[in-house]
Design a protein around this motif. Structure first.
Motif, mmCIF file in Angstrom:
data_model
loop_
_atom_site.group_PDB
_atom_site.id
_atom_site.type_symbol
_atom_site.label_atom_id
_atom_site.label_comp_id
_atom_site.label_asym_id
_atom_site.label_seq_id
_atom_site.Cartn_x
_atom_site.Cartn_y
_atom_site.Cartn_z
ATOM 1 N N ASP A 69 -5.534 -45.208 -116.943
ATOM 2 C CA ASP A 69 -5.655 -46.566 -117.451
ATOM 3 C C ASP A 69 -4.310 -47.062 -117.966
ATOM 4 O OD1 ASP A 69 -7.319 -48.911 -118.230
ATOM 5 O OD2 ASP A 69 -6.578 -48.348 -120.198
ATOM 6 N N ASP A 70 -4.125 -48.361 -117.868
ATOM 7 C CA ASP A 70 -2.919 -49.012 -118.374
ATOM 8 C C ASP A 70 -3.302 -50.379 -118.938
ATOM 9 O OD1 ASP A 70 -0.266 -49.583 -118.901
ATOM 10 O OD2 ASP A 70 0.199 -50.203 -116.865
ATOM 11 N N ASP A 71 -3.055 -50.569 -120.206
ATOM 12 C CA ASP A 71 -3.202 -51.870 -120.856
ATOM 13 C C ASP A 71 -4.620 -52.442 -120.819
ATOM 14 O OD1 ASP A 71 -0.500 -51.543 -121.109
ATOM 15 O OD2 ASP A 71 0.034 -53.033 -119.618
ATOM 16 N N ALA A 72 -5.627 -51.603 -120.997
ATOM 17 C CA ALA A 72 -6.996 -52.095 -120.898
ATOM 18 C C ALA A 72 -7.696 -52.250 -122.236
ATOM 19 C CB ALA A 72 -7.809 -51.172 -120.003
ATOM 20 N N VAL A 73 -6.990 -52.087 -123.329
ATOM 21 C CA VAL A 73 -7.663 -52.106 -124.628
ATOM 22 C C VAL A 73 -7.081 -53.191 -125.523
ATOM 23 C CG1 VAL A 73 -8.526 -50.665 -126.492
ATOM 24 C CG2 VAL A 73 -7.928 -49.614 -124.350
ATOM 25 N N PRO A 74 -7.331 -54.462 -125.223
ATOM 26 C CA PRO A 74 -6.787 -55.515 -126.078
ATOM 27 C C PRO A 74 -7.396 -55.527 -127.477
ATOM 28 C CG PRO A 74 -8.269 -56.420 -124.435
ATOM 29 C CD PRO A 74 -8.073 -54.970 -124.097
ATOM 30 N N GLU A 75 -8.558 -54.924 -127.642
ATOM 31 C CA GLU A 75 -9.156 -54.905 -128.975
ATOM 32 C C GLU A 75 -8.406 -54.005 -129.954
ATOM 33 O OE1 GLU A 75 -11.758 -52.187 -126.375
ATOM 34 O OE2 GLU A 75 -10.753 -54.100 -126.150
ATOM 35 N N CYS A 76 -7.499 -53.163 -129.472
ATOM 36 C CA CYS A 76 -6.694 -52.316 -130.355
ATOM 37 C C CYS A 76 -5.612 -53.115 -131.067
ATOM 38 C CB CYS A 76 -6.011 -51.205 -129.570
ATOM 39 S SG CYS A 76 -7.104 -49.931 -128.994
ATOM 40 N N PHE B 76 0.062 -52.697 -111.806
ATOM 41 C CA PHE B 76 1.236 -53.570 -111.744
ATOM 42 C C PHE B 76 2.280 -53.035 -110.768
ATOM 43 C CE2 PHE B 76 -0.577 -53.589 -116.058
ATOM 44 C CZ PHE B 76 -1.136 -54.862 -116.042
ATOM 45 N N GLY B 77 1.806 -52.360 -109.692
ATOM 46 C CA GLY B 77 2.701 -51.879 -108.652
ATOM 47 C C GLY B 77 3.388 -50.554 -108.939
ATOM 48 N N TYR B 78 3.008 -49.866 -110.015
ATOM 49 C CA TYR B 78 3.638 -48.584 -110.351
ATOM 50 C C TYR B 78 2.542 -47.536 -110.549
ATOM 51 C CZ TYR B 78 6.449 -45.070 -112.723
ATOM 52 O OH TYR B 78 7.075 -43.898 -113.063
ATOM 53 N N SER B 79 2.579 -46.446 -109.790
ATOM 54 C CA SER B 79 1.516 -45.444 -109.838
ATOM 55 C C SER B 79 1.905 -44.166 -110.577
ATOM 56 C CB SER B 79 1.054 -45.097 -108.419
ATOM 57 O OG SER B 79 2.137 -44.618 -107.655
ATOM 58 N N GLY B 80 2.983 -44.191 -111.310
ATOM 59 C CA GLY B 80 3.377 -43.050 -112.129
ATOM 60 C C GLY B 80 3.113 -43.328 -113.598
ATOM 61 N N VAL B 81 3.477 -42.379 -114.433
ATOM 62 C CA VAL B 81 3.432 -42.541 -115.891
ATOM 63 C C VAL B 81 4.848 -42.277 -116.385
ATOM 64 C CG1 VAL B 81 2.445 -41.756 -118.058
ATOM 65 C CG2 VAL B 81 1.021 -41.810 -116.002
ATOM 66 N N ALA B 82 5.527 -43.312 -116.833
ATOM 67 C CA ALA B 82 6.919 -43.177 -117.252
ATOM 68 C C ALA B 82 7.022 -42.528 -118.628
ATOM 69 C CB ALA B 82 7.591 -44.546 -117.268
ATOM 70 N N LYS B 83 8.105 -41.781 -118.832
ATOM 71 C CA LYS B 83 8.342 -41.079 -120.102
ATOM 72 C C LYS B 83 7.084 -40.332 -120.549
ATOM 73 C CE LYS B 83 12.181 -43.508 -122.091
ATOM 74 N NZ LYS B 83 12.726 -44.031 -123.335
ATOM 75 N N ASP B 84 6.576 -39.482 -119.665
ATOM 76 C CA ASP B 84 5.311 -38.809 -119.937
ATOM 77 C C ASP B 84 5.423 -37.724 -121.001
ATOM 78 O OD1 ASP B 84 6.873 -37.615 -117.988
ATOM 79 O OD2 ASP B 84 5.230 -37.128 -116.667
ATOM 80 N N ILE B 85 4.394 -37.694 -121.827
ATOM 81 C CA ILE B 85 4.217 -36.671 -122.860
ATOM 82 C C ILE B 85 2.885 -35.996 -122.541
ATOM 83 C CG2 ILE B 85 3.883 -36.263 -125.309
ATOM 84 C CD1 ILE B 85 6.164 -37.879 -125.704
ATOM 85 N N TRP B 86 2.870 -34.682 -122.522
ATOM 86 C CA TRP B 86 1.690 -33.937 -122.100
ATOM 87 C C TRP B 86 0.972 -33.330 -123.303
ATOM 88 C CZ3 TRP B 86 0.362 -33.739 -116.921
ATOM 89 C CH2 TRP B 86 1.318 -34.266 -116.051
ATOM 90 N N PRO C 47 3.254 -36.480 -111.518
ATOM 91 C CA PRO C 47 3.105 -37.001 -110.163
ATOM 92 C C PRO C 47 2.623 -38.452 -110.168
ATOM 93 C CG PRO C 47 1.183 -35.736 -110.746
ATOM 94 C CD PRO C 47 2.163 -35.593 -111.892
ATOM 95 N N THR C 48 2.786 -39.106 -109.047
ATOM 96 C CA THR C 48 2.202 -40.433 -108.881
ATOM 97 C C THR C 48 0.741 -40.261 -108.478
ATOM 98 O OG1 THR C 48 2.895 -40.522 -106.572
ATOM 99 C CG2 THR C 48 4.390 -41.491 -108.205
ATOM 100 N N ASP C 49 -0.041 -41.292 -108.703
ATOM 101 C CA ASP C 49 -1.465 -41.205 -108.400
ATOM 102 C C ASP C 49 -1.980 -42.596 -108.070
ATOM 103 O OD1 ASP C 49 -4.431 -40.844 -108.794
ATOM 104 O OD2 ASP C 49 -3.731 -38.847 -109.339
ATOM 105 N N THR C 50 -2.677 -42.740 -106.953
ATOM 106 C CA THR C 50 -3.183 -44.052 -106.579
ATOM 107 C C THR C 50 -4.153 -44.598 -107.617
ATOM 108 O OG1 THR C 50 -4.869 -43.023 -105.183
ATOM 109 C CG2 THR C 50 -2.845 -43.726 -104.097
ATOM 110 N N ALA C 51 -4.874 -43.734 -108.341
ATOM 111 C CA ALA C 51 -5.782 -44.181 -109.400
ATOM 112 C C ALA C 51 -5.005 -44.797 -110.565
ATOM 113 C CB ALA C 51 -6.636 -43.019 -109.892
ATOM 114 N N CYS C 52 -3.727 -44.510 -110.653
ATOM 115 C CA CYS C 52 -2.884 -45.007 -111.748
ATOM 116 C C CYS C 52 -2.010 -46.177 -111.318
ATOM 117 C CB CYS C 52 -1.995 -43.880 -112.266
ATOM 118 S SG CYS C 52 -2.890 -42.516 -113.003
ATOM 119 N N ASN C 53 -2.284 -46.759 -110.176
ATOM 120 C CA ASN C 53 -1.459 -47.855 -109.690
ATOM 121 C C ASN C 53 -1.812 -49.143 -110.431
ATOM 122 O OD1 ASN C 53 0.150 -49.639 -108.347
ATOM 123 N ND2 ASN C 53 -0.726 -49.266 -106.333
#
Length: 95
Positions: free
Chosen positions: A71-78, A20-30, A12-18
Motif C-alpha cells: 500500500d502507498d498513501d491510502a490512509v488519509p484519516e491518519c 504512481f508508476g513506481y513498483s519498488g519501496v524506496a529507502k526500505d527498512i525491514w 525487489p519491485t512488485d507489480t502489487a506495489c505499483n
C-alpha cells in the motif's frame, strides 16, 4: 523508533506495489514479525513524519512479485497529508 537517514533501496519491485508508476519501496527498512495468534493483522504507518509505502512478505523475498500485500498513501484519516500507508493481512500463529 528508527530513521531512514542511511536506508538504501534494496528490496525487489512488485507489480502489487505499483503506485504512481513506481513498483519498488524506496529507502526500505525491514522488520520481522511473528504472529502470536491467528487472525486479521493491520499494519500502518500512522504517526510517521514522512511519506510511506508498505510491502509485506511471508519470507525474505528472493525476487520480484512476492509481496502478499502492499500500500502507498491510502490512509488519509491518519493525517491531513494522506501520505501514510496501511495493509491488512491474515496472520497465522507462529509465522
Amino acid at each position: 523508533p528508527f530513521n531512514t537517514n542511511a536506508a538504501l533501496t534494496e528490496g525487489p519491485t512488485d507489480t502489487a506495489c505499483n503506485y504512481f508508476g513506481y513498483s519498488g519501496v524506496a529507502k526500505d527498512i525491514w522488520f520481522r514479525y511473528t504472529a502470536d495468534c491467528t487472525g486479521d493483522l493491520t499494519i500502518d504507518t500512522c504517526g510517521s513524519s514522512y511519506d510511506t509505502k508498505l510491502a509485506v512478505y511471508t519470507a525474505c523475498p528472493t525476487g520480484s512479485n512476492t509481496a502478499v500485500a502492499c500500500d502507498d498513501d491510502a490512509v488519509p484519516e491518519c493525517s491531513s497529508s494522506g501520505l501514510h500507508s496501511r495493509v491488512n493481512i491474515q496472520a497465522v500463529s507462529g509465522t
